[in-house]
Design an enzyme around this catalytic site. Structure first.
Site, PDB file in Angstrom:
ATOM      1  N   HIS A  50     -24.135 -39.780 -23.243  1.00  0.00           N
ATOM      2  CA  HIS A  50     -23.745 -39.119 -24.493  1.00  0.00           C
ATOM      3  C   HIS A  50     -23.794 -37.615 -24.299  1.00  0.00           C
ATOM      4  O   HIS A  50     -24.847 -37.002 -24.406  1.00  0.00           O
ATOM      5  CB  HIS A  50     -24.688 -39.581 -25.614  1.00  0.00           C
ATOM      6  CG  HIS A  50     -24.376 -39.008 -26.967  1.00  0.00           C
ATOM      7  ND1 HIS A  50     -24.883 -39.542 -28.132  1.00  0.00           N
ATOM      8  CD2 HIS A  50     -23.613 -37.946 -27.352  1.00  0.00           C
ATOM      9  CE1 HIS A  50     -24.458 -38.835 -29.176  1.00  0.00           C
ATOM     10  NE2 HIS A  50     -23.691 -37.859 -28.731  1.00  0.00           N
TER      11      HIS A  50
ATOM     12  N   HIS B 218     -21.081 -34.044 -24.873  1.00  0.00           N
ATOM     13  CA  HIS B 218     -19.789 -33.465 -25.256  1.00  0.00           C
ATOM     14  C   HIS B 218     -19.546 -32.299 -24.321  1.00  0.00           C
ATOM     15  O   HIS B 218     -20.338 -31.358 -24.297  1.00  0.00           O
ATOM     16  CB  HIS B 218     -19.827 -33.003 -26.709  1.00  0.00           C
ATOM     17  CG  HIS B 218     -20.193 -34.106 -27.648  1.00  0.00           C
ATOM     18  ND1 HIS B 218     -19.255 -34.927 -28.222  1.00  0.00           N
ATOM     19  CD2 HIS B 218     -21.402 -34.568 -28.063  1.00  0.00           C
ATOM     20  CE1 HIS B 218     -19.877 -35.831 -28.977  1.00  0.00           C
ATOM     21  NE2 HIS B 218     -21.189 -35.643 -28.891  1.00  0.00           N
TER      22      HIS B 218
ATOM     23  N   HIS C  19     -20.209 -42.496 -32.692  1.00  0.00           N
ATOM     24  CA  HIS C  19     -21.400 -41.917 -33.305  1.00  0.00           C
ATOM     25  C   HIS C  19     -21.594 -42.631 -34.640  1.00  0.00           C
ATOM     26  O   HIS C  19     -20.649 -42.747 -35.426  1.00  0.00           O
ATOM     27  CB  HIS C  19     -21.207 -40.435 -33.588  1.00  0.00           C
ATOM     28  CG  HIS C  19     -21.257 -39.551 -32.373  1.00  0.00           C
ATOM     29  ND1 HIS C  19     -20.586 -39.823 -31.213  1.00  0.00           N
ATOM     30  CD2 HIS C  19     -21.918 -38.381 -32.159  1.00  0.00           C
ATOM     31  CE1 HIS C  19     -20.830 -38.859 -30.331  1.00  0.00           C
ATOM     32  NE2 HIS C  19     -21.640 -37.971 -30.877  1.00  0.00           N
TER      33      HIS C  19
ATOM     34  N   GLU D 139     -26.491 -41.139 -37.337  1.00  0.00           N
ATOM     35  CA  GLU D 139     -27.188 -39.891 -36.990  1.00  0.00           C
ATOM     36  C   GLU D 139     -27.580 -39.250 -38.325  1.00  0.00           C
ATOM     37  O   GLU D 139     -28.750 -39.219 -38.687  1.00  0.00           O
ATOM     38  CB  GLU D 139     -26.255 -38.961 -36.196  1.00  0.00           C
ATOM     39  CG  GLU D 139     -26.860 -37.593 -35.883  1.00  0.00           C
ATOM     40  CD  GLU D 139     -25.845 -36.611 -35.262  1.00  0.00           C
ATOM     41  OE1 GLU D 139     -24.634 -36.855 -35.351  1.00  0.00           O
ATOM     42  OE2 GLU D 139     -26.297 -35.588 -34.709  1.00  0.00           O
TER      43      GLU D 139
ATOM     44  N   ASP E 194     -26.442 -34.727 -25.476  1.00  0.00           N
ATOM     45  CA  ASP E 194     -25.498 -34.446 -26.561  1.00  0.00           C
ATOM     46  C   ASP E 194     -24.728 -33.140 -26.323  1.00  0.00           C
ATOM     47  O   ASP E 194     -23.621 -33.172 -25.795  1.00  0.00           O
ATOM     48  CB  ASP E 194     -26.246 -34.422 -27.910  1.00  0.00           C
ATOM     49  CG  ASP E 194     -25.354 -34.748 -29.100  1.00  0.00           C
ATOM     50  OD1 ASP E 194     -24.159 -35.007 -28.890  1.00  0.00           O
ATOM     51  OD2 ASP E 194     -25.851 -34.744 -30.240  1.00  0.00           O
TER      52      ASP E 194
HETATM   53 ZN    ZN Z   1     -22.811 -36.419 -29.970  1.00  0.00          ZN
END
Ligand code: ZN
Length: 331
Positions: free
Chosen positions: A14, A16, A194, A197, A275
């Site tokens: 995970h 980006h 996702h 969260e 992340d």
């Molecule tokens: Zn993320």
């Protein structure tokens, strides 16, 4: 323990790629491309990384990527990250990419994909780092745009491992993207999203039932719903948890209050991830070290988490076998 955690072969599921843009590279690319930023120095960029929730982070995140213009920029961005990751003992990276954010500011899909593709091939060759690519849909954009992106990506389908769903969660439930995910499934692409969260547990259920995902990104709010927890456990559904991200975006106030230990106790299939490491205060190793400090976890726990990631990763079986062996050597 630090040496052990560094040596542990870590697979990152995970991440980006746009969230790996460090202030130094942001300033350098701004200069190379003549992009005017509202910051005069690296220190000012760092000071601006003072967001309080997902939305204020996203505003900064989209502004930062304005420096990315050419294929070379995307290659430099990814290589910069791959080198840092490899230095921390990361052996495999699955990158989410957000093409809509680039298309919206006039950067062609080919520019993004060619730059990242070159970096992926170099990572394999120069760093012994395997990679996978997840084409992410921005969930706060219209569903038709996601479908359109998937079709425009036809020249790159072969290089994709999955589609994903990211950006502002609340008010943008998974079911909105049912059609794009059905199309991805028909193309033979895996699906991740996702969910849970900032959004409610129902979004997790929807991601499973409507989008047919093989992994849930984050998923930390599942604990509010015991029936859902039981289902996630029974299905051994992989959750890609991002401790420092949750801390930075105030999902929890202190890492000691993070639901990770309870999730582990519940028998969930957990992995640790970074992340957006440039924005959230650290990469994979920092996330592992922060968990060690906050929860006092043993080597055994970290071995288990690292193993979960290797088993769930999009990689060849030959690579998986090799990484299993490297993990076993850490025992
Ligand atoms: Zn993320």
């Amino acid at each position: 323990m630090r040496d052990f955690l560094k040596a542990l072969p870590k697979a990152e599921l995970h991440l980006h790629i746009e969230g790996t843009l460090e202030p130094e590279l942001m300033m350098a690319l701004a200069e190379r491309n003549g992009v005017r930023l509202p910051y005069a120095s690296v220190e000012e960029v760092r000071a601006a990384y003072d967001f309080s929730d997902l939305q204020s982070f996203l505003d900064l995140y989209f502004q930062g990527m304005s420096v990315l213009r050419t294929a070379q920029d995307f290659e430099d961005l990814a290589m910069d990250y791959f080198r840092r990751a490899a230095d921390e003992g990361v052996v495999h990276v699955e990158l989410h990419v957000d093409p809509q954010a680039h298309l919206a500011r006039g950067v062609e899909l080919a520019t993004v994909m060619e730059g990242l593709g070159r970096a992926r091939r170099r990572a394999e060759r120069e760093l012994d780092l395997s990679t996978a690519m997840i084409l992410a849909f921005l969930r706060d954009r219209p569903a038709e745009e996601a479908l359109d992106l998937l079709e425009r990506a036809a020249p790159y389908w072969e290089t994709l491992d999955a589609v994903g769903l990211d950006s502002a969660e609340v008010g943008n439930p998974p079911a909105k993207f049912a059609e794009a995910f059905r199309r991805a499934s028909a193309l033979g692409l895996a699906r991740v999203a996702h969910a849970g969260e900032e959004g409610p547990p129902d979004y997790i259920r929807e991601a499973l039932d409507v989008l047919d995902v093989c992994r849930v990104d984050h998923g930390v709010r599942c604990l509010e719903d015991p029936t859902l927890v039981a289902r996630l456990r029974d299905e051994a559904m992989v959750l890609t948890v991002c401790p420092l991200s949750n801390l930075r975006l105030r999902v929890v106030e202190r890492l000691e209050d993070h639901p990770l230990p309870a999730m582990l106790e519940a028998g969930l299939n957990l992995t640790l991830n970074s992340d957006d490491p440039a924005y959230f205060g650290g990469g994979m190793l920092d996330n592992f070290l922060a968990c060690r400090r906050a929860f006092g976890w043993s080597r055994e726990v970290f071995l288990g988490l690292a193993s979960n990631a290797i088993e769930a990763a999009f990689m060849s079986e030959a690579r998986r076998a090799e990484l299993r062996e490297r993990l076993a050597a850490c025992r």
